[in-house]
Structures are given as C-alpha cells and as structure tokens.
Design a protein around this motif. Structure first.
Motif, PDB file in Angstrom:
ATOM      1  N   VAL A   1      72.319  11.094  28.057  1.00 22.68           N
ATOM      2  CA  VAL A   1      72.239  10.637  26.660  1.00 22.68           C
ATOM      3  C   VAL A   1      71.087   9.654  26.484  1.00 22.68           C
ATOM      4  O   VAL A   1      70.320   9.738  25.511  1.00 22.68           O
ATOM      5  CB  VAL A   1      73.577   9.987  26.234  1.00 22.68           C
ATOM      6  CG1 VAL A   1      73.430   9.300  24.886  1.00 22.68           C
ATOM      7  CG2 VAL A   1      74.684  11.030  26.169  1.00 22.68           C
ATOM      8  N   ALA A   2      70.940   8.714  27.428  1.00 22.38           N
ATOM      9  CA  ALA A   2      69.862   7.729  27.337  1.00 22.38           C
ATOM     10  C   ALA A   2      68.497   8.392  27.463  1.00 22.38           C
ATOM     11  O   ALA A   2      67.551   8.047  26.740  1.00 22.38           O
ATOM     12  CB  ALA A   2      70.034   6.664  28.420  1.00 22.38           C
ATOM     13  N   PHE A   3      68.375   9.361  28.373  1.00 26.79           N
ATOM     14  CA  PHE A   3      67.098  10.057  28.588  1.00 26.79           C
ATOM     15  C   PHE A   3      66.666  10.795  27.317  1.00 26.79           C
ATOM     16  O   PHE A   3      65.546  10.633  26.833  1.00 26.79           O
ATOM     17  CB  PHE A   3      67.238  11.049  29.746  1.00 26.79           C
ATOM     18  CG  PHE A   3      65.963  11.778  30.085  1.00 26.79           C
ATOM     19  CD1 PHE A   3      65.110  11.292  31.063  1.00 26.79           C
ATOM     20  CD2 PHE A   3      65.614  12.950  29.429  1.00 26.79           C
ATOM     21  CE1 PHE A   3      63.936  11.951  31.381  1.00 26.79           C
ATOM     22  CE2 PHE A   3      64.440  13.619  29.726  1.00 26.79           C
ATOM     23  CZ  PHE A   3      63.595  13.122  30.705  1.00 26.79           C
TER      24      PHE A   3
ATOM     25  N   GLN B   1      56.447  -2.770  36.043  1.00 29.39           N
ATOM     26  CA  GLN B   1      55.536  -1.679  36.363  1.00 29.39           C
ATOM     27  C   GLN B   1      55.583  -0.563  35.317  1.00 29.39           C
ATOM     28  O   GLN B   1      54.785   0.355  35.339  1.00 29.39           O
ATOM     29  CB  GLN B   1      55.871  -1.099  37.742  1.00 29.39           C
ATOM     30  CG  GLN B   1      57.221  -0.394  37.803  1.00 29.39           C
ATOM     31  CD  GLN B   1      57.544   0.060  39.218  1.00 29.39           C
ATOM     32  OE1 GLN B   1      56.687   0.070  40.082  1.00 29.39           O
ATOM     33  NE2 GLN B   1      58.790   0.452  39.442  1.00 29.39           N
ATOM     34  N   LYS B   2      56.535  -0.655  34.378  1.00 31.91           N
ATOM     35  CA  LYS B   2      56.597   0.319  33.305  1.00 31.91           C
ATOM     36  C   LYS B   2      55.574  -0.042  32.222  1.00 31.91           C
ATOM     37  O   LYS B   2      55.070  -1.153  32.162  1.00 31.91           O
ATOM     38  CB  LYS B   2      58.016   0.369  32.698  1.00 31.91           C
ATOM     39  CG  LYS B   2      59.115   0.713  33.711  1.00 31.91           C
ATOM     40  CD  LYS B   2      58.908   2.067  34.323  1.00 31.91           C
ATOM     41  CE  LYS B   2      60.101   2.500  35.182  1.00 31.91           C
ATOM     42  NZ  LYS B   2      60.321   1.681  36.354  1.00 31.91           N
TER      43      LYS B   2
ATOM     44  N   THR C   1      73.396   1.010  35.196  1.00 33.09           N
ATOM     45  CA  THR C   1      72.101   1.229  35.854  1.00 33.09           C
ATOM     46  C   THR C   1      71.609   2.645  35.607  1.00 33.09           C
ATOM     47  O   THR C   1      70.425   2.876  35.341  1.00 33.09           O
ATOM     48  CB  THR C   1      72.223   0.980  37.371  1.00 33.09           C
ATOM     49  OG1 THR C   1      72.601  -0.377  37.586  1.00 33.09           O
ATOM     50  CG2 THR C   1      70.902   1.256  38.077  1.00 33.09           C
ATOM     51  N   TRP C   2      72.504   3.619  35.692  1.00 31.73           N
ATOM     52  CA  TRP C   2      72.117   5.008  35.462  1.00 31.73           C
ATOM     53  C   TRP C   2      71.669   5.204  34.013  1.00 31.73           C
ATOM     54  O   TRP C   2      70.738   5.960  33.744  1.00 31.73           O
ATOM     55  CB  TRP C   2      73.276   5.947  35.809  1.00 31.73           C
ATOM     56  CG  TRP C   2      73.432   6.139  37.287  1.00 31.73           C
ATOM     57  CD1 TRP C   2      73.545   5.172  38.240  1.00 31.73           C
ATOM     58  CD2 TRP C   2      73.465   7.391  37.986  1.00 31.73           C
ATOM     59  NE1 TRP C   2      73.670   5.729  39.483  1.00 31.73           N
ATOM     60  CE2 TRP C   2      73.628   7.085  39.365  1.00 31.73           C
ATOM     61  CE3 TRP C   2      73.402   8.712  37.591  1.00 31.73           C
ATOM     62  CZ2 TRP C   2      73.706   8.079  40.335  1.00 31.73           C
ATOM     63  CZ3 TRP C   2      73.483   9.706  38.564  1.00 31.73           C
ATOM     64  CH2 TRP C   2      73.631   9.379  39.919  1.00 31.73           C
ATOM     65  N   VAL C   3      72.341   4.540  33.087  1.00 33.73           N
ATOM     66  CA  VAL C   3      71.924   4.606  31.682  1.00 33.73           C
ATOM     67  C   VAL C   3      70.533   4.007  31.527  1.00 33.73           C
ATOM     68  O   VAL C   3      69.664   4.566  30.841  1.00 33.73           O
ATOM     69  CB  VAL C   3      72.933   3.856  30.783  1.00 33.73           C
ATOM     70  CG1 VAL C   3      72.445   3.838  29.336  1.00 33.73           C
ATOM     71  CG2 VAL C   3      74.314   4.500  30.858  1.00 33.73           C
ATOM     72  N   PHE C   4      70.293   2.891  32.191  1.00 34.03           N
ATOM     73  CA  PHE C   4      69.018   2.200  32.062  1.00 34.03           C
ATOM     74  C   PHE C   4      67.854   3.017  32.627  1.00 34.03           C
ATOM     75  O   PHE C   4      66.801   3.137  31.992  1.00 34.03           O
ATOM     76  CB  PHE C   4      69.096   0.851  32.780  1.00 34.03           C
ATOM     77  CG  PHE C   4      67.836   0.046  32.690  1.00 34.03           C
ATOM     78  CD1 PHE C   4      67.417  -0.470  31.473  1.00 34.03           C
ATOM     79  CD2 PHE C   4      67.068  -0.207  33.813  1.00 34.03           C
ATOM     80  CE1 PHE C   4      66.254  -1.225  31.382  1.00 34.03           C
ATOM     81  CE2 PHE C   4      65.917  -0.963  33.732  1.00 34.03           C
ATOM     82  CZ  PHE C   4      65.509  -1.465  32.514  1.00 34.03           C
ATOM     83  N   ILE C   5      68.021   3.577  33.811  1.00 34.18           N
ATOM     84  CA  ILE C   5      66.916   4.358  34.386  1.00 34.18           C
ATOM     85  C   ILE C   5      66.702   5.653  33.606  1.00 34.18           C
ATOM     86  O   ILE C   5      65.588   6.168  33.528  1.00 34.18           O
ATOM     87  CB  ILE C   5      67.117   4.636  35.887  1.00 34.18           C
ATOM     88  CG1 ILE C   5      68.369   5.470  36.137  1.00 34.18           C
ATOM     89  CG2 ILE C   5      67.151   3.341  36.674  1.00 34.18           C
ATOM     90  CD1 ILE C   5      68.545   5.859  37.601  1.00 34.18           C
ATOM     91  N   GLY C   6      67.770   6.178  32.990  1.00 30.36           N
ATOM     92  CA  GLY C   6      67.609   7.326  32.103  1.00 30.36           C
ATOM     93  C   GLY C   6      66.810   6.964  30.867  1.00 30.36           C
ATOM     94  O   GLY C   6      65.950   7.723  30.412  1.00 30.36           O
ATOM     95  N   LEU C   7      67.078   5.771  30.340  1.00 25.31           N
ATOM     96  CA  LEU C   7      66.341   5.272  29.176  1.00 25.31           C
ATOM     97  C   LEU C   7      64.852   5.117  29.491  1.00 25.31           C
ATOM     98  O   LEU C   7      63.987   5.590  28.738  1.00 25.31           O
ATOM     99  CB  LEU C   7      66.936   3.924  28.744  1.00 25.31           C
ATOM    100  CG  LEU C   7      66.169   3.117  27.703  1.00 25.31           C
ATOM    101  CD1 LEU C   7      66.231   3.797  26.349  1.00 25.31           C
ATOM    102  CD2 LEU C   7      66.730   1.703  27.605  1.00 25.31           C
ATOM    103  N   LEU C   8      64.543   4.463  30.610  1.00 24.28           N
ATOM    104  CA  LEU C   8      63.147   4.255  30.971  1.00 24.28           C
ATOM    105  C   LEU C   8      62.453   5.577  31.301  1.00 24.28           C
ATOM    106  O   LEU C   8      61.274   5.760  30.997  1.00 24.28           O
ATOM    107  CB  LEU C   8      63.037   3.307  32.168  1.00 24.28           C
ATOM    108  CG  LEU C   8      63.390   1.834  31.913  1.00 24.28           C
ATOM    109  CD1 LEU C   8      63.097   1.006  33.154  1.00 24.28           C
ATOM    110  CD2 LEU C   8      62.637   1.275  30.722  1.00 24.28           C
ATOM    111  N   ALA C   9      63.192   6.508  31.923  1.00 24.67           N
ATOM    112  CA  ALA C   9      62.605   7.804  32.253  1.00 24.67           C
ATOM    113  C   ALA C   9      62.241   8.579  30.991  1.00 24.67           C
ATOM    114  O   ALA C   9      61.140   9.139  30.878  1.00 24.67           O
ATOM    115  CB  ALA C   9      63.580   8.618  33.108  1.00 24.67           C
TER     116      ALA C   9
END
Length: 370
Positions: free
Chosen positions: A179-181, A271-272, A306-314
């Motif tokens: 969902v975040a991605f 780094q993003k 954490t999984w939501v966050f890395i999906g968001l940044l991805a």
C-alpha cells in the motif's frame, strides 16, 4: 618544490587516515564493550521477572526508537538541521508522553492502543528467557550496521504464542509495504506530472509549519502502532507510577537521540533524494502518516512500520526516477537502493524468526514439522 609539496600532502593524508582509523577502532571497542555489558545484565536479570520486565523494557525502548527513528523523525531531523536539537526533542518527546498517556487513560492502563490485545500477546509474561531480554541487544547491533530492520518482528516474535501470530503480523506488514509503495508512487506521479514537485529556491515559511504538523501527526500515529514493541515486556495495565517511569525513560532517550542527530541509522534517510528540503520531507511524513492511520483503523494486529516505511521510500524513489528523470541517479542505481533496504528488512525477519524459534519450543516444532 612540487615534489616536496606532494610529499607533505601525502604525509598529511596518511596522518589524517591513521587518526580516523584509530578513532573508528576506539569507537567500535566502546560499542562492543557496551554490548558485552548489556548481555551480562540480560543474563543476570532474566531469572527474576520483576527485574527482567523493566530491564527488557529499557533495552527495547532505546533500541526500538533508535532503529525506528529513521521512519518517524528521520526526515524531521534531516530537514531541521538548522534548529537546536533540544527544541526538536521537546516537541517530539512531549507528543510521546501525551499519546501514551491518552492510551493509558482510555484503555484502562494499556499504553499500546490495544495492539497487545491481539491473539498471542494479550497476556503479560510471567517469566522471561535470556533471548527475550537479549532481542533488543541484537536490534542495537543491527542498528549499528545501519540496517532498518523491523522492531515489531524482532521484539514481538519472541513473545508470540504460536506461528499463526507471526504469520498475521507478516501478512499485515507485507500489505503495508504494498500500500505504501503504490501510494507513494501515485502521489509522486501526480505531483511530478502537474509540476508541483519541482521545488526551487527557498521554501515559504508555511512549509515549516506544515512539516512540524505532519511530523508530529506521524509520530503520534507511529506510537499507536509501535508502542506495543516496548510495552510487551510490561503488565498489560500499568499503574500511574509505572506510566511515569516509562514515559520519563523514553523522553530522556529521545533527548539522546536528538542530541546525536539520529545516529548512524540516519544515513538510510539522508541518502535518499531531497529529504533535506522541508517540502518533500513534509509530503513524505504526510503520506506515511495516512498509510499508518489506515492500518491502525483496519485491525489491532501489530505490524511492521519499518516495512511500510521502506515501501514508501521505494515508491517515492521509483516515481522520481521515472517521471522527473533526474540525472544524478540512474534507474539501476534506484533499484539497487530499493533492493538494499528490502534485503535488510528480510535479514531482520530471518533473525526475528530464528529468535522466536529459539525462545519458544512450540514455534520451533511448528516451523520444522511443516
């Protein structure tokens, strides 16, 4: 003359390298000594439940927030580097105290917003194992390695009664990543196509106000999801004295975190692309807060933020590469960045399941008898 100057520069470079190298070694020695002391404390404490629950809480409180700080206050720290650290600390710290106190008052002493009423976590531990107290120490080690691992899996899995509870957390977390991605990708698609995302020049002062509001809201919603990770060691209904101690410890820990400006794990954010600009930082926090709020509403099952966050940044990174076509990063470099964050999350999941299996013989048997 040129040769002499070159020799002097080379010698100075060598001296600088040696100084940096020995400082790094000394820093790592101090960290390893700290880890050894913490393992000793965990080994001494776990047979005594009254002591172990507070030792476990304090270890989990600092390690979880140190690792998860990149998700919630990472962009806040990065985009407010010109502000005094103690101002940022008071803002975030007081929100933590207010949010947990609200949950305590409304849910009869429960500070987890009923995340620990989910099946498998509803009963407070009556005894502890060494690995349950050591789990936050492993999290500290992974944080030192700059790995944005899931504190939910690493800490809660050690207390799960069966594999089914872990599977439910995993399913909800994977859904959160998806969902975040997709959400972040679509948001940056719309903004980039409309030209609204091409921020140039100095930001309007209103952006700073908006970012503090979005960061504060995100932090409060994150606490609703992840307070369970540290409260799992404690009784499900806390006394007023216990609430005051818990809030005071986390409040002071946040002060150290802001004084260190997020520590090493902060690099996962810096780094993003464009996170130092208050405008994209505000959008990141707002989208993340909305996704977490949706999952708070969906169910009380704990999930990995954490999984939501890395999906968001991805999703954001891919959207920016696709539609803005920036020249500073190629598409392959973007996929490597996305893949690295996901790999670290999977490593954390593997460590979590290993700890859960080692802690609970029933989970071990269920995993290897399938």
């Amino acid at each position: 003359m040129s040769i002499s100057h070159s020799g002097t520069s080379l010698a100075q470079s060598f001296i600088n390298f040696r100084f940096t190298f020995f400082n790094l070694i000394r820093s790592e020695q101090h960290f390893l000594l700290l880890i050894a002391v913490l393992f000793f404390i965990a080994g001494f404490s776990y047979p005594y439940p009254g002591i172990a629950m507070w030792v476990g809480f304090m270890l989990a409180g600092y390690s979880a927030i140190a690792n998860d700080s990149i998700q919630t206050v990472g962009t806040f720290i990065s985009s407010n580097q010109n502000k005094a650290w103690w101002i940022l600390w008071l803002f975030i710290g007081l929100i933590f105290v207010a949010t947990t106190s609200y949950s305590w008052a409304v849910f009869d002493g429960d500070v987890s917003f009923q995340r620990l009423t989910a099946k498998g976590f509803e009963t407070a531990p009556q005894s502890f194992t060494f690995l349950q107290l050591a789990a936050p120490i492993f999290l500290l080690i992974l944080t030192r390695m700059r790995m944005p691992v899931s504190t939910t899996f690493l800490l809660l899995s050690c207390f799960s009664a069966d594999v089914a509870g872990i599977e439910k957390m995993l399913l909800k977390s994977v859904s959160g990543y998806g969902v975040a991605f997709v959400g972040a990708y679509l948001v940056w698609l719309i903004l980039s196509q409309s030209g609204l995302i091409k921020f140039k020049g100095k930001a309007h002062p209103g952006w700073s106000v908006a970012q503090w509001i979005s960061s504060g809201s995100l932090w409060a919603v994150w606490i609703m999801q992840d307070a369970a990770n540290i409260a799992v060691y404690l009784p499900r209904s806390l006394s007023l004295e216990a609430l005051i101690f818990m809030n005071s410890f986390i409040f002071l820990g946040l002060g150290l975190l802001f004084y260190l400006r997020g520590g090493r794990i902060q690099e996962v954010v810096t780094q993003k692309t464009d996170v130092l600009d208050v405008r994209p930082a505000t959008i990141i926090d707002l989208v993340y807060a909305l996704v977490l709020l949706f999952f708070v509403w969906v169910s009380v099952i704990p999930m990995s933020t954490t999984w939501v966050f890395i999906g968001l940044l991805a999703g954001r990174e891919l959207g920016m590469r696709t539609f803005l076509k920036k020249e500073d990063k190629t598409m392959s470099a973007t996929f490597r960045l996305i893949g690295k964050d996901l790999l670290f999350a999977l490593i954390g999941l593997a460590v979590s399941i290993t700890l859960a299996a080692a802690t609970n013989p029933a989970i071990f048997a269920e995993i290897f008898n399938r």
